[in-house]
Motif scaffolding. Structure first.
Motif, PDB file in Angstrom:
ATOM      1  N   UNK A 224       0.810  -1.223   0.000  1.00  0.00           N
ATOM      2  CA  UNK A 224       0.000   0.000   0.000  1.00  0.00           C
ATOM      3  C   UNK A 224       0.840   1.268   0.000  1.00  0.00           C
ATOM      4  N   UNK A 225       2.152   1.127  -0.073  1.00  0.00           N
ATOM      5  CA  UNK A 225       3.051   2.278  -0.222  1.00  0.00           C
ATOM      6  C   UNK A 225       3.716   2.244  -1.592  1.00  0.00           C
ATOM      7  N   UNK A 226       3.119   1.571  -2.540  1.00  0.00           N
ATOM      8  CA  UNK A 226       3.740   1.400  -3.844  1.00  0.00           C
ATOM      9  C   UNK A 226       2.688   1.690  -4.908  1.00  0.00           C
ATOM     10  N   UNK A 227       3.090   2.397  -5.932  1.00  0.00           N
ATOM     11  CA  UNK A 227       2.143   2.715  -6.995  1.00  0.00           C
ATOM     12  C   UNK A 227       2.879   2.745  -8.323  1.00  0.00           C
ATOM     13  N   UNK A 228       2.219   2.336  -9.371  1.00  0.00           N
ATOM     14  CA  UNK A 228       2.796   2.510 -10.697  1.00  0.00           C
ATOM     15  C   UNK A 228       2.018   3.574 -11.447  1.00  0.00           C
ATOM     16  N   UNK A 229       0.702   3.449 -11.483  1.00  0.00           N
ATOM     17  CA  UNK A 229      -0.074   4.419 -12.249  1.00  0.00           C
ATOM     18  C   UNK A 229      -1.343   4.877 -11.538  1.00  0.00           C
ATOM     19  N   UNK A 230      -1.500   4.513 -10.268  1.00  0.00           N
ATOM     20  CA  UNK A 230      -2.665   4.999  -9.516  1.00  0.00           C
ATOM     21  C   UNK A 230      -3.958   4.298  -9.882  1.00  0.00           C
ATOM     22  N   UNK A 231      -3.902   3.341 -10.780  1.00  0.00           N
ATOM     23  CA  UNK A 231      -5.106   2.625 -11.182  1.00  0.00           C
ATOM     24  C   UNK A 231      -5.249   1.338 -10.376  1.00  0.00           C
ATOM     25  N   UNK A 232      -6.275   1.307  -9.520  1.00  0.00           N
ATOM     26  CA  UNK A 232      -6.449   0.169  -8.617  1.00  0.00           C
ATOM     27  C   UNK A 232      -7.085  -1.016  -9.322  1.00  0.00           C
ATOM     28  N   UNK A 233      -6.460  -2.146  -9.209  1.00  0.00           N
ATOM     29  CA  UNK A 233      -6.915  -3.350  -9.895  1.00  0.00           C
ATOM     30  C   UNK A 233      -8.190  -3.927  -9.298  1.00  0.00           C
ATOM     31  N   UNK A 234      -8.877  -4.696 -10.118  1.00  0.00           N
ATOM     32  CA  UNK A 234     -10.037  -5.456  -9.658  1.00  0.00           C
ATOM     33  C   UNK A 234      -9.621  -6.740  -8.948  1.00  0.00           C
ATOM     34  N   UNK A 235      -8.334  -7.058  -8.970  1.00  0.00           N
ATOM     35  CA  UNK A 235      -7.898  -8.399  -8.576  1.00  0.00           C
ATOM     36  C   UNK A 235      -6.792  -8.455  -7.541  1.00  0.00           C
ATOM     37  N   UNK A 236      -6.325  -7.303  -7.052  1.00  0.00           N
ATOM     38  CA  UNK A 236      -5.193  -7.322  -6.119  1.00  0.00           C
ATOM     39  C   UNK A 236      -5.428  -8.325  -5.003  1.00  0.00           C
ATOM     40  N   UNK A 237      -4.466  -9.212  -4.815  1.00  0.00           N
ATOM     41  CA  UNK A 237      -4.606 -10.304  -3.853  1.00  0.00           C
ATOM     42  C   UNK A 237      -3.260 -10.587  -3.214  1.00  0.00           C
ATOM     43  N   UNK A 238      -3.234 -10.595  -1.907  1.00  0.00           N
ATOM     44  CA  UNK A 238      -2.047 -10.999  -1.155  1.00  0.00           C
ATOM     45  C   UNK A 238      -2.509 -12.024  -0.129  1.00  0.00           C
ATOM     46  N   UNK A 239      -1.991 -13.251  -0.232  1.00  0.00           N
ATOM     47  CA  UNK A 239      -2.407 -14.302   0.701  1.00  0.00           C
ATOM     48  C   UNK A 239      -1.169 -14.890   1.378  1.00  0.00           C
ATOM     49  N   UNK A 240      -1.261 -15.082   2.682  1.00  0.00           N
ATOM     50  CA  UNK A 240      -0.164 -15.705   3.437  1.00  0.00           C
ATOM     51  C   UNK A 240      -0.628 -17.044   3.992  1.00  0.00           C
ATOM     52  N   UNK A 241       0.256 -18.018   3.902  1.00  0.00           N
ATOM     53  CA  UNK A 241      -0.030 -19.362   4.397  1.00  0.00           C
ATOM     54  C   UNK A 241       1.009 -19.738   5.455  1.00  0.00           C
ATOM     55  N   UNK A 242       0.547 -20.235   6.597  1.00  0.00           N
ATOM     56  CA  UNK A 242       1.476 -20.661   7.654  1.00  0.00           C
ATOM     57  C   UNK A 242       1.249 -22.144   7.912  1.00  0.00           C
ATOM     58  N   UNK A 243       2.227 -22.967   7.506  1.00  0.00           N
ATOM     59  CA  UNK A 243       2.034 -24.417   7.596  1.00  0.00           C
ATOM     60  C   UNK A 243       2.184 -24.937   9.030  1.00  0.00           C
ATOM     61  N   UNK A 244       2.942 -24.219   9.863  1.00  0.00           N
ATOM     62  CA  UNK A 244       3.141 -24.660  11.237  1.00  0.00           C
ATOM     63  C   UNK A 244       4.158 -25.777  11.385  1.00  0.00           C
ATOM     64  N   UNK A 245       4.826 -26.141  10.261  1.00  0.00           N
ATOM     65  CA  UNK A 245       5.766 -27.274  10.323  1.00  0.00           C
ATOM     66  C   UNK A 245       6.917 -27.014  11.287  1.00  0.00           C
ATOM     67  N   UNK A 246       7.251 -25.740  11.510  1.00  0.00           N
ATOM     68  CA  UNK A 246       8.382 -25.428  12.398  1.00  0.00           C
ATOM     69  C   UNK A 246       8.087 -25.791  13.847  1.00  0.00           C
ATOM     70  N   UNK A 247       6.803 -26.011  14.147  1.00  0.00           N
ATOM     71  CA  UNK A 247       6.448 -26.384  15.521  1.00  0.00           C
ATOM     72  C   UNK A 247       7.117 -27.701  15.913  1.00  0.00           C
TER      73      UNK A 247
END
Lengths: 413, 413
Positions: A224-247
């Motif tokens: 949200x601190x980055x812009x190329x042309x100010x045109x907001x996409x219909x699809x912006x998606x950021x997903x994080x997955x935590x497997x927990x394997x390090x437990x």
């Protein structure tokens, strides 16, 4: 189309380690492109928690709506991403396409449809033929492997000129955990190739609510601190997955984002998201220069960010940077139009370390030659001090060149 | 620099009649340009009322601040405009320059400094040497003539490729009055050549407060409905002068903007301002197509205008128009990002009379060939129907081409 690699691209794709609990496969489903991968299947071990941040567009894509609907479940078993078609503004057909994709993926991985996350990137408004995934996801499910991050980053590219990935390691309660992320976007915001996608995986064990809070906080400081042309996409998606394997190796199970043991992890996550966001700006359509805009002395951080985005989105500031012109008059204009408090007569502006304007007028020591030499560099810092308060913000963008016009005037044809 | 005339330019400058009570002179003061006029002096007979609308920038130019300070007096004897230097972000020197210019003009015309209106257009941040006006305004004061509108329109040009003027006539209480206007701006908004200036004169007798109300209302429907690049100038200035000379021919003296006799006059003024605003959009830097954006069915007129401006300012929509690409997906994106209520599944979009999208998906009758043929035209209408309410708005803009980049990346060098 721009086929040449951005001059701002890193020298190579980083070495990204496997994350225990994550397996990856890519394939050619022929969605739109020929002779390149366009489908990514990422499978997660049972117990993987998930968090997501999505576009604020009032016209979101069908996959964004799907993800929002299944996110409250908090658990993920798979991510399916296709490039070439955004499945955005596709009406009832779009909803049918995501439902079918989720069903195919759930069958292939023997899990619930509510544990399937989807993203699509590409042209808006073309119906997506999800039946193309039918054999493909089944086959991929049998061929998954843990260390295919670069292939994953490549399968989701559209107008991107280089694949984007990053890794960070952090101590979590005495155990080292790893965070890997990939992103695409050539333009934060280039809705035809709609658009910014990023996926992050960690072996830390973090409950969904805590992961969501960490991700939302990190997004504010990065994408949200980055812009190329100010045109907001219909699809912006950021997903994080935590497997927990390090437990299994002794890492604590985190259930609260305020847990003090999260310090190093949160910092590493923020840093990774910033790294990915900067890579997206560096692959901005037509970009030849990477621009960092700093605003200080505003009445609040929020006002500072509005001014920083006003500068970073201004076509006139961005064309000046492309022309290697230290045109600080355009920075004055962008500060003035931001719609938040500013006092012309207290305003100072720097390009790099060179102060070009101070207290409402050109700096007495202004040296066109010195500042012109600075503008020839590949990394440009534009800094303004408003002299009103302590609000500050930093935003990243790129310059605005003929190639942006060429890419976007000719894209569909 | 673009020296070729915009393909959207009118075939010629209109025949603009003298306005009784207005005399005009232009000269070469050598502010920045060589071998062209760069100073305009417009003198008004005693009793001329004045109204003005100025930039909302928080960093306005020195002449804008001067005009704001003298406007409450309500009366004007002269307008002095220079091109080549905007006298913006020039600090204390800028204030000294406007004070000196007003003093020189007041001496030349034997009137009060508070009756002098000033505007400057050109580079930001360069000190303006107002002493250059010293001999020039004196000489001009002796050479003024009533019918020099085209010379006036030319003297205030910067990156404009054609001079802009318009005339309207209206019945006012049984007497015909005339309104003449000129404008400059190649880009609403192109702050280096900062930027949009427009001056209107009429022989009607209208008191300052009433004139101000009419002008503010007209501006909302005209200049504030026009955008080239979304970058708000430090210098936008629109001033109207009413000499009242028509009163001698029987026109009534108007003191209230709600006076029912003003109907035709207000309509003619609005129409003239729209004409001038459209001419500015048609001379937008690099423009090859004139674009009208209509939004209907919004929850309010204000929301409709925000959506219309979001479409008209989107670099992706504008580059698509330049590329003759009916890329309605980008219109969806611009609707979605406007930040006001919109429902994807009720949204319909037309290019010209061709409906390309309806109820959240591509129109079943969509015919790429038909819409591509439409996009080859010089005048493009983009229409959206939101299906939410009765709010509507119309906005004008131009396309976004390589020449915009060329003009603005290379301007100062």
């Amino acid at each position: 189309m721009a086929s040449k690699v951005s001059p701002l691209a890193p020298t190579g794709f980083p070495a990204l380690p496997a994350i225990e609990g994550v397996r990856i496969g890519t394939a050619e489903a022929g969605i739109r492109y020929k002779n390149r991968t366009d489908v990514l299947l990422m499978a997660f071990d049972p117990g993987t928690s998930v968090a997501g941040v999505f576009t604020r567009s009032r016209c979101p894509s069908a996959p964004v709506e799907w993800c929002r609907s299944v996110l409250p479940g908090g658990m993920a078993r798979a991510l399916v991403v296709n490039s070439g078609n955004a499945n955005a503004f596709t009406g009832a057909k779009g909803r049918e396409a995501v439902a079918l994709t989720a069903r195919i993926a759930a069958n292939a991985l023997d899990c619930g449809e509510g544990e399937i996350f989807l993203a699509s990137t590409g042209v808006i408004g073309e119906p997506l033929d999800a039946s193309k995934f039918e054999g493909v996801l089944d086959r991929l499910a049998g061929e998954l492997a843990p260390d295919r991050w670069e292939a994953a980053a490549r399968a989701i590219m559209t107008t991107d000129t280089f694949p984007k990935g990053a890794v960070r390691r952090a101590d979590l309660g005495g155990t080292e955990v790893t965070i890997v992320g990939i992103a695409k976007g050539a333009g934060m915001i280039a809705p035809d190739m709609a658009t910014m996608l990023s996926f992050v995986a960690t072996d830390a064990e973090i409950a969904p609510e805590a992961l969501q809070a960490l991700l939302a906080r990190g997004t504010e400081k990065s994408f949200n601190c980055m812009t190329v042309d100010g045109d907001t996409s219909t699809s912006d998606t950021l997903i994080a997955f935590a497997t927990g394997a390090a437990a299994k190796r002794g890492a604590p199970a985190i259930t609260d984002a305020a847990d003090s043991r999260l310090g190093a992890f949160a910092e590493a996550l923020d840093d990774l998201l910033i790294d990915l966001a900067q890579q997206v700006a560096k692959d901005g359509e037509g970009a030849t220069k990477f621009v960092t805009v700093d605003v200080a002395g505003a009445t609040s951080d929020e006002d500072a960010k509005r001014i920083a985005l006003s500068i970073a989105n201004s076509p006139l500031v961005k064309t000046a940077v492309a022309g290697e012109d230290a045109n600080w008059g355009r920075v004055v204009m962008a500060v003035g139009k931001a719609g938040v408090p500013a006092d012309r007569d207290r305003l100072s502006i720097w390009f790099g370390d060179i102060r070009v304007a101070v207290e409402g007028a050109r700096d007495k020591t202004y040296d066109e030659g010195k500042v012109s030499a600075y503008m020839k560099g590949q990394n440009i810092n534009i800094r303004t001090e408003l002299g009103l308060g302590t609000g500050a913000a930093r935003v990243w963008t790129c310059d605005f060149t003929h190639d942006y016009i060429s890419i976007n005037a000719d894209y569909r044809s």
